[in-house]
Enzyme design. Structure first.
Site, PDB file in Angstrom:
ATOM      1  N   LYS A  39      42.978  45.072  57.799  1.00 30.49           N
ATOM      2  CA  LYS A  39      42.162  46.491  56.646  1.00 30.49           C
ATOM      3  C   LYS A  39      41.481  45.453  55.382  1.00 30.49           C
ATOM      4  O   LYS A  39      41.663  44.508  55.302  1.00 30.49           O
ATOM      5  CB  LYS A  39      43.558  47.072  56.055  1.00 30.49           C
ATOM      6  CG  LYS A  39      44.685  46.316  54.704  1.00 30.49           C
ATOM      7  CD  LYS A  39      45.479  47.136  54.446  1.00 30.49           C
ATOM      8  CE  LYS A  39      46.243  46.287  54.287  1.00 30.49           C
ATOM      9  NZ  LYS A  39      47.604  46.578  53.466  1.00 30.49           N
ATOM     10  N   HIS A 168      57.482  51.243  56.020  1.00 32.88           N
ATOM     11  CA  HIS A 168      56.406  49.922  55.058  1.00 32.88           C
ATOM     12  C   HIS A 168      57.826  50.164  54.244  1.00 32.88           C
ATOM     13  O   HIS A 168      58.045  50.615  52.913  1.00 32.88           O
ATOM     14  CB  HIS A 168      55.289  50.805  53.840  1.00 32.88           C
ATOM     15  CG  HIS A 168      54.857  49.500  53.837  1.00 32.88           C
ATOM     16  ND1 HIS A 168      54.674  48.595  54.447  1.00 32.88           N
ATOM     17  CD2 HIS A 168      53.809  49.148  52.218  1.00 32.88           C
ATOM     18  CE1 HIS A 168      54.009  47.100  54.075  1.00 32.88           C
ATOM     19  NE2 HIS A 168      53.304  47.501  52.971  1.00 32.88           N
ATOM     20  N   MET A 313      28.967  35.425  35.976  1.00 33.00           N
ATOM     21  CA  MET A 313      28.979  36.376  36.825  1.00 33.00           C
ATOM     22  C   MET A 313      28.677  35.344  37.729  1.00 33.00           C
ATOM     23  O   MET A 313      29.009  35.929  38.919  1.00 33.00           O
ATOM     24  CB  MET A 313      28.248  37.398  36.601  1.00 33.00           C
ATOM     25  CG  MET A 313      28.000  38.292  37.958  1.00 33.00           C
ATOM     26  SD  MET A 313      26.461  39.893  37.862  1.00 33.00           S
ATOM     27  CE  MET A 313      27.512  41.105  35.781  1.00 33.00           C
ATOM     28  N   ASP A 314      27.231  34.519  38.100  1.00 27.73           N
ATOM     29  CA  ASP A 314      27.008  33.985  39.323  1.00 27.73           C
ATOM     30  C   ASP A 314      27.297  32.377  38.985  1.00 27.73           C
ATOM     31  O   ASP A 314      26.816  31.930  39.873  1.00 27.73           O
ATOM     32  CB  ASP A 314      25.707  34.535  39.110  1.00 27.73           C
ATOM     33  CG  ASP A 314      25.232  35.623  38.926  1.00 27.73           C
ATOM     34  OD1 ASP A 314      25.644  36.450  39.265  1.00 27.73           O
ATOM     35  OD2 ASP A 314      24.286  35.607  38.158  1.00 27.73           O
TER      36      ASP A 314
HETATM   37  C1  LIG Z   1      48.895  46.806  53.984  1.00 34.83           C
HETATM   38  C2  LIG Z   1      49.916  46.695  55.805  1.00 34.83           C
HETATM   39  C3  LIG Z   1      50.327  45.630  56.022  1.00 34.83           C
HETATM   40  C4  LIG Z   1      50.326  44.320  56.131  1.00 34.83           C
HETATM   41  O1  LIG Z   1      51.681  43.527  54.954  1.00 34.83           O
HETATM   42  P1  LIG Z   1      51.272  42.241  54.677  1.00 34.83           P
HETATM   43  O2  LIG Z   1      52.314  41.706  53.845  1.00 34.83           O
HETATM   44  O3  LIG Z   1      50.145  41.745  54.637  1.00 34.83           O
HETATM   45  O4  LIG Z   1      51.807  41.607  56.253  1.00 34.83           O
HETATM   46  C5  LIG Z   1      51.478  46.176  56.569  1.00 34.83           C
HETATM   47  N1  LIG Z   1      51.639  48.088  57.297  1.00 34.83           N
HETATM   48  C6  LIG Z   1      51.241  48.176  55.502  1.00 34.83           C
HETATM   49  C7  LIG Z   1      51.114  50.405  56.107  1.00 34.83           C
HETATM   50  C8  LIG Z   1      50.754  47.735  55.014  1.00 34.83           C
HETATM   51  O5  LIG Z   1      49.752  49.086  54.276  1.00 34.83           O
END
Ligand SMILES: *Cc1c(COP(=O)(O)O)cnc(C)c1O
Length: 383
Positions: A39, A168, A313-314
């Site tokens: 992501k 999570h 900024m740059d």
């Molecule tokens: C970002 C994320 C992960 C990965 O987490 P890390 O700590 O970077 O390994 C896993 N599961 C979910 C739902 C996440 O949002």
């Protein structure tokens, strides 16, 4: 992808290090599906480059946060499984079907609405992963009854496939009992319902600290890129992660100051006679936060030089020894955890963490890739 760029401030990504980390973590969990979390543009490294590199080396499953990110990967030819971790808008479910991505169902109401929006396309399926709330209180349900009803909705549809159930951790990187409590809650909830093909809860920290057979998939982000989720995890982990990201720039101008002169906006740096000031073409628009005045960058010979005056900024200005000229290479982030320019030091200097520092490396910085057969450069700006 453009391979051209015209400013020498670049993010150097060692894809072989990413692959090393992938294998090192896989060795800890040889029987589990490795879901590589790419992501946020693979935490800034470049999601297409990372996905291409890992899929050519056996990776079968990726995860992203948004449907847009999943479609981006599909548009760049990534064919492997992709799970969208965030709930998509229920009315967009046909887009998920069209692009063959797996999606997250956070609750029954969402699932019913999504299901009612499915257009009757021949033999098109969408894979559903049910999200369980095990304590973080961000997404998902903790009610086994609701989950059982969600499974009924999925099974009752010709187009939905019950493929996963997951949660999570809120505190996997912290030394406390909370992680075990959330894991127990996840097991208690999920053992009351029928289990799908993939059961998963471990992020990087969970994968590095827990070795348990209840789950059969892991979702690894930050550690894939070579960073421990926290100092605590680094201390308890036996896995040797290799940092993958370096940030370098080149001096574009040099000034020798007289006593009483200043540097940068507001002239807050008070010069001493003879101060040699090198200007570097990187600033907060590249992710070099204003809080990093005083941070020390390194010259090729290792000499460290403080950023003086306000971060622009740059540009940033740094006080350098005699002899430093325009064109000299400067290291802002180095792939060495013990150095003063490590990702960890760069982050803590601005009161942040490698996750955030990585994501803030902006699109203006071209990514230069190292690794066998890697696409050499991606400059998003000239794409
Ligand atoms: C970002 C994320 C992960 C990965 O987490 P890390 O700590 O970077 O390994 C896993 N599961 C979910 C739902 C996440 O949002």
């Amino acid at each position: 992808m453009s391979e051209k760029y015209y400013r020498d401030s670049i993010v150097e990504v060692d894809l072989e290090a990413v692959h090393h980390n992938y294998q090192a973590i896989r060795e800890l969990h040889p029987d589990k599906m490795f879901i590589a979390v790419i992501k946020a543009n693979a935490y800034g490294l470049g999601s297409t480059a990372v996905a291409e590199y890992l899929s050519a080396r056996g990776a079968e499953f990726f995860a992203v946060a948004t449907l847009d990110e999943a479609i981006e990967l599909r548009m760049h030819g990534i064919k492997e499984k992709i799970l969208v971790l965030g709930p998509i808008n229920p009315e967009d479910i046909n887009k998920a079907i069209q692009h063959r991505v797996a999606i997250t169902a956070p609750n029954l109401a969402w699932l019913r609405e999504a299901q009612s929006n499915v257009m009757d396309m021949d033999d098109k399926e969408v894979w559903i992963h049910i999200k369980v709330n095990s304590g973080m209180n961000r997404l998902g349900t903790s009610d086994p009854e609701e989950i059982a009803q969600m499974i009924d909705v999925i099974e009752g549809s010709d187009h939905l496939v019950y493929e996963g159930i997951y949660s999570h951790f809120s505190s996997a990187d912290i030394d406390s009992g909370q992680n075990a409590r959330e894991y127990d809650r996840f097991k208690a909830i999920t053992s009351k319902v029928r289990k799908p093909r993939f059961v998963h809860i471990q992020n990087s920290a969970g994968a590095l600290r827990l070795d348990d057979g209840y789950c059969n998939a892991i979702r690894v982000g930050i550690s894939l890129y070579g960073y421990y989720p926290s100092d605590y995890i680094r201390e308890i982990s036996s896995v040797d992660l290799r940092p993958s990201v370096a940030l370098t720039t080149k001096v574009v101008d040099v000034h020798v100051l007289e006593s009483g002169e200043g540097v940068s906006y507001g002239l807050e740096y008070d010069a001493e006679a003879g101060d040699r000031v090198a200007t570097l073409p990187i600033g907060y628009a590249d992710g070099f936060l204003r809080a990093r005045t005083g941070y020390r960058v390194a010259l090729a010979d290792g000499t460290s030089c403080p950023v003086i005056g306000k971060v622009c900024m740059d540009y940033i200005m740094t006080k350098v020894p005699d002899g430093v000229q325009a064109g000299e290479k400067v290291h802002v982030i180095i792939r060495d955890r013990s150095s003063e320019q490590s990702m960890e030091a760069y982050s803590s200097y601005a009161d942040t963490i490698p996750y955030e520092s990585l994501c803030m490396l902006s699109r203006r910085l071209p990514r230069i890739y190292e690794g066998e057969d890697a696409a050499p450069v991606n400059n998003e700006v000239l794409k």
